[in-house]
Enzyme design. Structure first.
Site, PDB file in Angstrom:
ATOM      1  N   ASP A 150     -15.814 -75.219   0.923  1.00 42.96           N
ATOM      2  CA  ASP A 150     -16.215 -73.865   0.575  1.00 42.96           C
ATOM      3  C   ASP A 150     -15.248 -73.203  -0.398  1.00 42.96           C
ATOM      4  OD1 ASP A 150     -18.559 -73.838   1.980  1.00 42.96           O
ATOM      5  OD2 ASP A 150     -17.744 -72.847   3.748  1.00 42.96           O
ATOM      6  N   ALA A 171      -6.677 -57.232  14.302  1.00 41.96           N
ATOM      7  CA  ALA A 171      -5.640 -56.840  15.267  1.00 41.96           C
ATOM      8  C   ALA A 171      -5.378 -55.343  15.203  1.00 41.96           C
ATOM      9  CB  ALA A 171      -4.353 -57.620  15.025  1.00 41.96           C
TER      10      ALA A 171
END
Length: 255
Positions: free
Chosen positions: A45, A180
């Site tokens: 990819d 996060a």
């Protein structure tokens, strides 16, 4: 697609991609990109994204074959029957994101992203970001390792690893996802209209430096980044029948 008489093969540096390039070139020939009816990158990819960016000015569609470790945007590799596969292939059109990043020294840098534009902390402390949508302040302070804006085509990449949603390929939405997040700790991101303009403003960039990344092309020491979809640019990607992006996005959710 119409008859694929002139094929341009491109290959990553991986040995199996280079070996495939030699075999396919000997069998089907190899035309320069500017003369090709179709461009066939051989790799993963990452190489596919590089090829799409590198051939943005060309009208030829791109049919990737997987010779790398990841191949979400790629078709299976087979040497036989390539002409028939190309002529039977289905086309998907995707629009990239345009990033406009302002750096601490006043320079402005632009880049296109097919998958996502990411804001990433560049120091030991978490980043602090303000987020504006279409000029309106929507989040006063996001404390996080980073945040990204993903296209439907890129929603299964970094976005999905950051627990963002997978978007149907035909949906006119973008995924805004935090990595996060510390504050608001439970913020799960947002779905935005495709025509929305998102602006990230870095709070206290000297103490909490941030870098911006558009499909792995990085800009350091950013203080403000604006991201919007670029409808004037169309990437034409070919897939084998029944294995297009829509099917892949659905299948990815049931792995």
């Amino acid at each position: 697609m119409p008859a694929a008489r002139n094929i341009c093969f491109l290959a990553s540096n991986a040995s199996k991609a280079q070996h495939a390039l030699e075999r396919l070139t000997a069998r089907y020939g190899n035309f320069p990109p500017e003369e090709a009816d179709v461009i066939v990158p051989l790799g993963g990819d990452g190489f596919m994204l590089s090829t799409l960016h590198g051939t943005i000015e060309l009208d030829a569609p791109v049919y990737g074959m997987n010779r790398g470790s990841v191949g979400f945007l790629m078709n299976n590799f087979e040497e036989d029957g390539l002409i028939e596969r190309l002529e039977a292939s289905e086309q998907e059109i995707i629009n990239p994101l345009r990033m406009r990043a302002t750096c601490s020294d006043g320079t402005v840098k632009e880049a296109l992203a097919i998958n996502e534009v990411s804001m990433l902390r560049a120091g030991p402390q978490a980043a602090k970001l303000k987020i504006y949508i279409d000029g309106r302040l929507r989040m006063e302070e996001l404390v996080c390792d980073g945040a990204l804006l993903a296209t439907p085509a890129g929603s299964t990449a970094y976005n999905y690893s950051a627990h963002g949603p997978i978007l149907p390929i035909g949906s006119d939405v973008l995924a805004l996802t935090a990595m996060a997040a510390f504050r608001p700790r439970r913020w799960r991101g947002a779905l935005l209209p495709k025509n929305a303009t998102v602006r990230f403003e870095v709070v206290n960039p000297e103490k909490r430096p941030v870098m911006a990344d558009a499909d792995s092309r990085s800009v350091k020491d950013v203080i403000e980044v604006e991201v919007r979809s670029e409808p004037e640019i169309e990437h034409k990607i070919l897939f084998d029948p029944g294995h297009g992006l829509e099917e892949r996005l659905i299948r990815e959710q049931f792995v």
